[in-house]
Design a protein around this motif. Structure first.
Motif, PDB file in Angstrom:
ATOM      1  N   LYS A 187       0.847  -1.189   0.000  1.00 62.38           N
ATOM      2  CA  LYS A 187       0.000   0.000   0.000  1.00 62.38           C
ATOM      3  C   LYS A 187       0.886   1.244   0.000  1.00 62.38           C
ATOM      4  CE  LYS A 187      -3.506  -2.472   2.688  1.00 62.38           C
ATOM      5  NZ  LYS A 187      -4.199  -2.558   3.998  1.00 62.38           N
ATOM      6  N   ASN A 188       0.876   1.964  -1.116  1.00 61.09           N
ATOM      7  CA  ASN A 188       1.654   3.192  -1.255  1.00 61.09           C
ATOM      8  C   ASN A 188       0.722   4.317  -1.680  1.00 61.09           C
ATOM      9  OD1 ASN A 188       4.321   1.859  -0.918  1.00 61.09           O
ATOM     10  ND2 ASN A 188       3.743   0.853  -2.819  1.00 61.09           N
ATOM     11  N   TYR A 189       0.642   5.368  -0.857  1.00 63.88           N
ATOM     12  CA  TYR A 189      -0.341   6.422  -1.085  1.00 63.88           C
ATOM     13  C   TYR A 189       0.325   7.787  -1.228  1.00 63.88           C
ATOM     14  CZ  TYR A 189      -3.360   2.839   1.020  1.00 63.88           C
ATOM     15  OH  TYR A 189      -4.006   1.666   1.334  1.00 63.88           O
ATOM     16  N   PHE A 190      -0.211   8.588  -2.157  1.00 62.66           N
ATOM     17  CA  PHE A 190       0.192   9.992  -2.263  1.00 62.66           C
ATOM     18  C   PHE A 190      -0.525  10.789  -1.178  1.00 62.66           C
ATOM     19  CE2 PHE A 190      -1.338  14.138  -4.010  1.00 62.66           C
ATOM     20  CZ  PHE A 190      -0.143  14.837  -3.861  1.00 62.66           C
ATOM     21  N   LEU A 191       0.242  11.561  -0.421  1.00 57.71           N
ATOM     22  CA  LEU A 191      -0.327  12.443   0.599  1.00 57.71           C
ATOM     23  C   LEU A 191       0.297  13.826   0.422  1.00 57.71           C
ATOM     24  CD1 LEU A 191      -2.141  12.556   3.195  1.00 57.71           C
ATOM     25  CD2 LEU A 191      -0.016  12.271   4.502  1.00 57.71           C
ATOM     26  N   PRO A 192      -0.496  14.836   0.060  1.00 56.02           N
ATOM     27  CA  PRO A 192       0.075  16.171  -0.148  1.00 56.02           C
ATOM     28  C   PRO A 192       0.547  16.792   1.157  1.00 56.02           C
ATOM     29  CG  PRO A 192      -2.321  16.253  -0.251  1.00 56.02           C
ATOM     30  CD  PRO A 192      -1.955  14.799  -0.168  1.00 56.02           C
TER      31      PRO A 192
END
Length: 361
Positions: free
Chosen positions: A154-159
């Protein structure tokens, strides 16, 4: 939820500022929020809110068992369920996981240049990723890299988001003429590429038009710093280019500036651009990493290719010669930051991810 942020130092860098910002914001939203600093404290120490539980490990070497046991004791005592490790602190977090297996680990990658590196440059990270429950990244290039090279599923973009601490003393007075100050907030190191800004400033003779350049960021007093200072001296720029070192009163500094510049050859998601936007500066930015999503060329600022000094000169000329353009860009950027990168929006996304992680086995 009971969550800690882990960071290696409190120097004034982007990852460090985000670790503190997360801890401060979460302390008002969840049952327990803590901040762990592994190796070095620094100028950001005083920006940690009183309701954040703070622990300094004073880690002396890579496999410092004393500091790991100290961290384990803190985690058990405070019933921590999730450890959110930023940047290079992932190794300390993995050692914690090995001694306290029930903890869930999140790793947060802020290093934009990693997107251009191979797995061979990151073998230890890749191995350690088998212990991560998920990974957060600050731009989509890093998300692609993580999906390809890490063992985390699980790899997520988080600004990122930016806030100003109004309790910081207003100490830094920018020199030279008001209304003609260009500022660059970036520590004096690679890949921040200050030399391209200096060359453009000198070749355009901006000092003859009354403009000045102000470099804010830690001076490591190394070869990189020496090259910049030698350039300033050789081009007789001492009365027009100023190096201030690391500062914490960023809001006050930006209130005195006219144009914000960032010239890095590699970036993740620079908090600096968000701060420029909050301060309503007109901005010229490198086109690397997530920068083009924040600085939309000819709308919320101007972009340039970081090693192209002439292109930077063209963009500087546009910005300097048209005040109406500066005002328009500044207003558009401010609104974009408020609408898309507010603390409230990002923290809501973060908490939802924490909740999903807490519910998973």
């Amino acid at each position: 939820m009971r969550i800690i942020q882990i960071i290696d130092s409190l120097e004034a860098g982007g990852a460090e500022r985000m670790a503190i910002s997360y801890a401060n914001a979460l302390a008002k939203k969840i049952e327990f929020a803590g901040l762990i600093v592994t190796r070095n404290e620094g100028p950001l120490l005083h920006q940690i809110d009183a309701d954040v539980s703070y622990l300094y490990l004073n880690k002396k070497h890579t496999f410092d068992l004393r500091s790991v046991l100290k961290l384990k004791s803190f985690v058990k005592q405070n019933k921590i369920t999730i450890a959110h490790a930023h940047g290079t602190s992932f190794f300390t977090a993995v050692l914690l996981k090995l001694t306290y297996p029930k903890i869930k680990l999140i790793w947060h990658d802020h290093y934009g240049a990693r997107a251009n590196e191979s797995i061979w440059n990151n073998l230890i990270l890749s191995f350690c990723s088998c212990f991560f429950s998920c990974t957060f990244v600050v731009n989509h290039q890093l998300e692609v890299w993580a999906n390809k090279n890490l063992l985390t599923k699980k790899n997520y973009f988080l600004p990122n988001f930016a806030t100003f601490d109004d309790n910081v003393l207003k100490e830094t007075i920018l020199k030279s003429e008001e209304g003609k100050r260009i500022v660059c907030i970036a520590n004096l190191k690679q890949p921040k590429n200050h030399i391209t800004i200096l060359r453009a400033f000198a070749e355009m003779n901006l000092m003859e038009l009354g403009w000045s350049l102000h470099l804010i960021g830690k001076d490591y007093k190394d070869d990189y710093s020496a090259i910049l200072k030698e350039f300033i001296s050789k081009n007789n720029l001492e009365n027009y280019v100023f190096i201030y070192g690391s500062k914490t009163d960023i809001k006050y500094i930006l209130s005195q500036a006219t144009i914000g510049v960032l010239a890095s050859t590699a970036e993740g998601f620079p908090v600096t651009l968000l701060e420029y936007g909050l301060a309503k500066l007109s901005v010229i930015s490198t086109n690397t990493g997530h920068c083009p999503m924040i600085i939309q060329d000819n709308f919320s600022g101007l972009l340039f290719t970081p090693l192209d000094s002439f292109q930077l000169q063209v963009q500087l000329d546009k910005m300097i010669s048209k005040e109406s353009l500066r005002i328009s860009f500044a207003l558009h950027l401010h609104q974009l930051v408020v609408d898309n990168y507010s603390k409230e929006k990002v923290i809501d996304i973060l908490i939802k991810n924490y909740e999903k992680l807490s519910d998973s086995k």
